[in-house]
Motif scaffolding. Sequence first.
Motif, PDB file in Angstrom:
ATOM      1  N   MET A   1     -11.953  -6.195 -14.474  1.00  0.00           N
ATOM      2  CA  MET A   1     -11.541  -5.045 -13.891  1.00  0.00           C
ATOM      3  C   MET A   1     -10.002  -4.581 -14.185  1.00  0.00           C
ATOM      4  O   MET A   1      -9.398  -5.867 -13.902  1.00  0.00           O
ATOM      5  CB  MET A   1     -11.689  -5.298 -12.432  1.00  0.00           C
ATOM      6  N   THR A   2      -9.696  -3.514 -14.385  1.00  0.00           N
ATOM      7  CA  THR A   2      -8.347  -3.276 -14.814  1.00  0.00           C
ATOM      8  C   THR A   2      -7.601  -3.080 -13.529  1.00  0.00           C
ATOM      9  O   THR A   2      -8.044  -2.955 -12.330  1.00  0.00           O
ATOM     10  CB  THR A   2      -8.313  -1.826 -15.591  1.00  0.00           C
ATOM     11  N   GLY A   3      -6.166  -3.107 -13.551  1.00  0.00           N
ATOM     12  CA  GLY A   3      -5.223  -2.901 -12.341  1.00  0.00           C
ATOM     13  C   GLY A   3      -5.591  -1.555 -11.837  1.00  0.00           C
ATOM     14  O   GLY A   3      -5.633  -1.116 -10.707  1.00  0.00           O
ATOM     15  N   SER A   4      -5.675  -0.625 -12.618  1.00  0.00           N
ATOM     16  CA  SER A   4      -6.108   0.630 -11.970  1.00  0.00           C
ATOM     17  C   SER A   4      -7.306   1.057 -11.003  1.00  0.00           C
ATOM     18  O   SER A   4      -7.440   1.603 -10.095  1.00  0.00           O
ATOM     19  CB  SER A   4      -6.068   1.765 -12.990  1.00  0.00           C
ATOM     20  N   ARG A   5      -8.396   0.316 -11.910  1.00  0.00           N
ATOM     21  CA  ARG A   5      -9.566   0.241 -10.853  1.00  0.00           C
ATOM     22  C   ARG A   5      -9.624  -0.714  -9.472  1.00  0.00           C
ATOM     23  O   ARG A   5     -10.014  -0.277  -8.723  1.00  0.00           O
ATOM     24  CB  ARG A   5     -10.550  -0.374 -11.840  1.00  0.00           C
ATOM     25  N   GLY A   8      -7.592   1.513  -7.007  1.00  0.00           N
ATOM     26  CA  GLY A   8      -8.922   2.472  -6.452  1.00  0.00           C
ATOM     27  C   GLY A   8      -9.737   1.666  -5.579  1.00  0.00           C
ATOM     28  O   GLY A   8      -9.924   2.265  -4.469  1.00  0.00           O
ATOM     29  N   MET A   9     -10.030   0.585  -5.780  1.00  0.00           N
ATOM     30  CA  MET A   9     -10.848  -0.411  -4.959  1.00  0.00           C
ATOM     31  C   MET A   9     -10.070  -0.574  -3.544  1.00  0.00           C
ATOM     32  O   MET A   9     -10.730  -0.570  -2.463  1.00  0.00           O
ATOM     33  CB  MET A   9     -11.266  -1.613  -5.463  1.00  0.00           C
ATOM     34  N   ILE A  10      -8.745  -0.955  -3.625  1.00  0.00           N
ATOM     35  CA  ILE A  10      -8.134  -0.956  -2.498  1.00  0.00           C
ATOM     36  C   ILE A  10      -7.952   0.135  -1.712  1.00  0.00           C
ATOM     37  O   ILE A  10      -8.143   0.062  -0.272  1.00  0.00           O
ATOM     38  CB  ILE A  10      -6.611  -1.330  -2.875  1.00  0.00           C
ATOM     39  N   ALA A  86      -1.104  -1.962  -3.685  1.00  0.00           N
ATOM     40  CA  ALA A  86      -1.336  -1.102  -4.712  1.00  0.00           C
ATOM     41  C   ALA A  86      -0.231  -1.086  -5.899  1.00  0.00           C
ATOM     42  O   ALA A  86      -0.529  -1.044  -6.935  1.00  0.00           O
ATOM     43  CB  ALA A  86      -1.774   0.166  -4.358  1.00  0.00           C
ATOM     44  N   LEU A  87       0.967  -1.157  -5.306  1.00  0.00           N
ATOM     45  CA  LEU A  87       2.096  -1.281  -5.975  1.00  0.00           C
ATOM     46  C   LEU A  87       2.235  -2.507  -6.822  1.00  0.00           C
ATOM     47  O   LEU A  87       2.356  -2.550  -7.948  1.00  0.00           O
ATOM     48  CB  LEU A  87       3.517  -0.846  -5.165  1.00  0.00           C
ATOM     49  N   LEU A  88       2.030  -3.457  -6.295  1.00  0.00           N
ATOM     50  CA  LEU A  88       2.233  -4.961  -6.912  1.00  0.00           C
ATOM     51  C   LEU A  88       0.995  -5.085  -7.816  1.00  0.00           C
ATOM     52  O   LEU A  88       1.299  -5.248  -8.898  1.00  0.00           O
ATOM     53  CB  LEU A  88       2.255  -5.913  -5.720  1.00  0.00           C
ATOM     54  N   VAL A  89      -0.041  -4.619  -7.530  1.00  0.00           N
ATOM     55  CA  VAL A  89      -1.273  -4.735  -8.590  1.00  0.00           C
ATOM     56  C   VAL A  89      -0.964  -3.784  -9.781  1.00  0.00           C
ATOM     57  O   VAL A  89      -1.103  -4.328 -10.737  1.00  0.00           O
ATOM     58  CB  VAL A  89      -2.559  -4.456  -8.033  1.00  0.00           C
ATOM     59  N   SER A  90      -0.614  -2.713  -9.467  1.00  0.00           N
ATOM     60  CA  SER A  90      -0.133  -1.739 -10.888  1.00  0.00           C
ATOM     61  C   SER A  90       1.017  -2.099 -11.616  1.00  0.00           C
ATOM     62  O   SER A  90       0.930  -1.886 -12.550  1.00  0.00           O
ATOM     63  CB  SER A  90      -0.063  -0.287 -10.184  1.00  0.00           C
ATOM     64  N   ARG A  91       1.991  -2.953 -10.986  1.00  0.00           N
ATOM     65  CA  ARG A  91       3.194  -3.560 -11.672  1.00  0.00           C
ATOM     66  C   ARG A  91       2.838  -4.779 -12.211  1.00  0.00           C
ATOM     67  O   ARG A  91       3.594  -4.834 -13.374  1.00  0.00           O
ATOM     68  CB  ARG A  91       4.288  -3.598 -10.710  1.00  0.00           C
ATOM     69  N   TYR A  92       2.193  -5.582 -11.630  1.00  0.00           N
ATOM     70  CA  TYR A  92       1.929  -7.133 -12.285  1.00  0.00           C
ATOM     71  C   TYR A  92       0.595  -7.380 -12.467  1.00  0.00           C
ATOM     72  O   TYR A  92       0.520  -8.384 -13.537  1.00  0.00           O
ATOM     73  CB  TYR A  92       2.474  -8.004 -11.230  1.00  0.00           C
ATOM     74  N   GLY A  93      -0.486  -6.888 -11.898  1.00  0.00           N
ATOM     75  CA  GLY A  93      -1.640  -7.226 -12.281  1.00  0.00           C
ATOM     76  C   GLY A  93      -2.358  -7.435 -11.085  1.00  0.00           C
ATOM     77  O   GLY A  93      -1.810  -7.583 -10.119  1.00  0.00           O
ATOM     78  N   GLN A  94      -3.740  -7.942 -11.251  1.00  0.00           N
ATOM     79  CA  GLN A  94      -4.757  -8.128 -10.034  1.00  0.00           C
ATOM     80  C   GLN A  94      -4.205  -9.245  -9.260  1.00  0.00           C
ATOM     81  O   GLN A  94      -4.681  -9.353  -8.025  1.00  0.00           O
ATOM     82  CB  GLN A  94      -6.238  -8.120 -10.583  1.00  0.00           C
TER      83      GLN A  94
END
Length: 251
Positions: A1-5, A8-10, A86-94
């Motif tokens: 699963m990508t960070g962007s997905r 979206g799940m969040i 959401a910020l942390l996941v998009s910046r650093y990963g899942q």
Amino acid sequence: MTGSRLVGMIGRLFHHVRLRRHITTIQLARDLPWAAADPHRNAFDWDEGEAARLTALIVPMVPSAADHAADPDRMAGWRFTDRVTALLVSRYGQWACGWDYSNHFGGPVETWCCVSHSVGGAEETAERVVTCLLEWRDWLEDIAERFQQLAPHPDANAEDRSWHLERAVTRLVTMVVNSTHAEGGWYRLCGTTLTWFLTSTGLGLDEARKTVDAAIGGRFKSHVAPATTTVDTVGEDLAIGLTGRGYYRER
């Protein structure tokens, strides 16, 4: 699963949620496959500059007194943690979605408690988030090192593999108990940790989850540190369940 997905799940998970929102973020962390949580596979470039940049991004996100006053449902703090995740996941990963997996909810992060106690002044709150992220990362790095130390040798026979698996379970359960102080729901993180360990040795995810669930078998309880004999039994059951053998030689 990508960070962007995952971001979206969040959003989907938190839409219309009004109670127990912390459970959704915790569930995201617990459901991560080890490949997404493993620090050896997920680089984390960190220095004082990055700490300052992240703090500066979070400060304006922290709800103000006016935000709280205009929030009759008292959800401003929860919306803030959603946005931070959401910020942390998009910046650093899942892997970063576990940043607020606090002791209060059976996790290893000590600096965060809950929204009502941990969201305050903007600068203070932003710095707390940064500290929590580093705590979570440190915990992942610790268990990754332990996984390497505890893994059976690929060529081990059934008896040796059984011994290594039983030893790994007892040591990992003890680590989780110490990290969480056996607070509410600590056994869920324990199940995740054991599942991650088994998949790190090459076992399939479904089989790993079933094996761990069968071995724990409802023996662990919230706010209760398990007796040594209970931990030993879980380790033995898991090892025999996977290898069909116990170990018989003194080590």
